[in-house]
Design a protein around this motif. Structure first.
Motif, PDB file in Angstrom:
ATOM      1  N   HIS A  33      24.521 -16.018   9.542  1.00 54.33           N
ATOM      2  CA  HIS A  33      24.105 -17.222   8.618  1.00 54.33           C
ATOM      3  C   HIS A  33      23.607 -18.737   9.967  1.00 54.33           C
ATOM      4  O   HIS A  33      23.561 -19.632   9.200  1.00 54.33           O
ATOM      5  N   CYS A  39      27.563 -21.691  15.442  1.00 53.44           N
ATOM      6  CA  CYS A  39      28.456 -20.362  14.930  1.00 53.44           C
ATOM      7  C   CYS A  39      29.987 -21.463  14.823  1.00 53.44           C
ATOM      8  O   CYS A  39      29.993 -22.497  15.438  1.00 53.44           O
ATOM      9  N   CYS A  45      29.777 -16.954   6.671  1.00 45.32           N
ATOM     10  CA  CYS A  45      29.226 -15.504   7.183  1.00 45.32           C
ATOM     11  C   CYS A  45      30.687 -14.731   8.433  1.00 45.32           C
ATOM     12  O   CYS A  45      30.674 -14.228   9.216  1.00 45.32           O
ATOM     13  N   PHE A  46      31.408 -16.560   8.653  1.00 46.15           N
ATOM     14  CA  PHE A  46      32.009 -16.251  10.090  1.00 46.15           C
ATOM     15  C   PHE A  46      33.077 -14.814   9.903  1.00 46.15           C
ATOM     16  O   PHE A  46      33.583 -14.696   8.832  1.00 46.15           O
ATOM     17  N   THR A  47      32.700 -14.426  10.758  1.00 46.11           N
ATOM     18  CA  THR A  47      33.694 -13.162  11.578  1.00 46.11           C
ATOM     19  C   THR A  47      32.274 -11.953  10.499  1.00 46.11           C
ATOM     20  O   THR A  47      32.782 -10.572  11.075  1.00 46.11           O
ATOM     21  N   VAL A  73      22.939 -10.488   8.295  1.00 51.12           N
ATOM     22  CA  VAL A  73      24.780 -10.604   8.095  1.00 51.12           C
ATOM     23  C   VAL A  73      24.864 -12.261   8.656  1.00 51.12           C
ATOM     24  O   VAL A  73      25.848 -13.291   8.110  1.00 51.12           O
ATOM     25  N   PHE A 125      20.981 -22.622  17.455  1.00 47.55           N
ATOM     26  CA  PHE A 125      21.962 -21.763  16.922  1.00 47.55           C
ATOM     27  C   PHE A 125      23.467 -22.237  16.455  1.00 47.55           C
ATOM     28  O   PHE A 125      23.490 -23.230  17.593  1.00 47.55           O
TER      29      PHE A 125
HETATM   30  S1  SF4 Z   1      27.569 -14.330  11.428  1.00 45.49           S
HETATM   31 FE1  SF4 Z   1      28.382 -15.937  11.640  1.00 45.49          FE
HETATM   32  S2  SF4 Z   1      30.392 -15.926  12.440  1.00 45.49           S
HETATM   33 FE2  SF4 Z   1      29.174 -14.434  13.715  1.00 45.49          FE
HETATM   34  S3  SF4 Z   1      27.838 -15.149  14.842  1.00 45.49           S
HETATM   35 FE3  SF4 Z   1      26.634 -15.589  13.199  1.00 45.49          FE
HETATM   36  S4  SF4 Z   1      27.415 -17.214  12.198  1.00 45.49           S
HETATM   37 FE4  SF4 Z   1      28.784 -17.205  13.527  1.00 45.49          FE
END
Ligand code: SF4
Ligand code: SF4
Length: 248
Positions: free
Chosen positions: A142, A28, A34-36, A140, A26
């Motif tokens: 990614h 982020c 998809c950020f935030t 939602v 994983f």
């Molecule tokens: S949706 Fe995007 S910003 Fe939120 S935890 Fe997943 S990867 Fe991170």
């Protein structure tokens, strides 16, 4: 599993159970599309320690924090009182999300730290039925199957979960008490005591120090003085007392 609502039943049926040494991949990153997005239209249940950390980070009184940033749906359908982070009524965004990410990142709630891990805890653990972690996969997000692989244990350490678990242990016991299985509700006085001692710590402190409370109990003076300036000490003190006052 992706896209399916996460209920207790779907977690038990469809989520692979993960132990501390199981790994997942994983990442982020602000560069992801998809950020935030995970910070909108989401139900985030706050623990007492979450409230403590957030109100301290924002340098506001606990009552002000609860009024301005939370919802407390105490209804007959919701016999266990919960405190939820209040999303913006129109945009549905978390009050702390910005274009750059989480504005309270160092003090973000337990649920935000854990994501994308969930935890399932049986009420009466046994060798055959014990707590386990599972991966939350939502359309939602990614971040799955990207970046590095990490064990559950590593993730919990990196996200600072241990401190939250330690501070949350007594609250967890309170939430798992048999009382909530009965078709009973707390009296309004007990409900207020519960809410104050768990979440409205500044009001609880005033209750301790500005009423007859201390004259009714034999409490070590050094401990009492430790509660005065220290929210965490006060919370640690509050939990067993609250357990006794609610359930005997
Ligand atoms: S949706 Fe995007 S910003 Fe939120 S935890 Fe997943 S990867 Fe991170
Ligand atoms: S507290 Fe931070 S991480 Fe959690 S939902 Fe709000 S902005 Fe996102």
């Amino acid at each position: 599993m992706s896209g399916e609502a996460l209920t207790q039943e779907t977690i038990l049926r469809a989520c692979p159970r993960m132990g501390p040494d199981d790994s997942f991949t994983f990442e982020c990153s602000p560069s992801f599309d998809c950020f935030t997005r995970c910070c909108s239209d989401v139900s985030i249940v706050l623990t007492p320690y979450d409230v403590l950390r957030l109100k301290r980070a924002l340098r506001i009184d606990s009552s002000e924090f609860l009024d301005d940033y939370t919802l407390s749906p105490f209804t007959k359908k919701q016999p266990i009182p919960v405190v939820l982070l209040r999303m913006h009524p129109e945009t549905k965004e978390c009050p702390f999300v910005t274009a750059q990410g989480c504005s309270v990142y160092a003090d973000r709630p337990w649920a935000c730290r854990m994501y994308p891990l969930g935890v399932a805890e049986p009420k009466n653990p046994s060798p055959a039925d014990h707590s386990f972690h599972f991966l939350i996969r939502e359309n939602v997000c990614h971040g799955h199957d990207r970046g590095r692989s990490c064990t559950v244990r590593q993730w919990l350490v990196e996200q600072g979960i241990e401190e939250y678990q330690m501070m949350g242990a007594s609250f967890r016991d309170l939430m798992l008490h048999d009382f909530w299985d009965k078709d009973e509700a707390l009296t309004p006085e007990k409900m207020d005591m519960y809410y104050m001692a768990c979440f409205d710590l500044d009001r609880f402190r005033r209750f301790i120090f500005e009423t007859r409370f201390l004259s009714l109990f034999l409490v070590d003076e050094a401990r009492v003085e430790a509660w005065r300036p220290d929210d965490a000490e006060l919370l640690v003190f509050a939990m067993p007392g609250l357990h006794f006052s609610l359930f005997g």
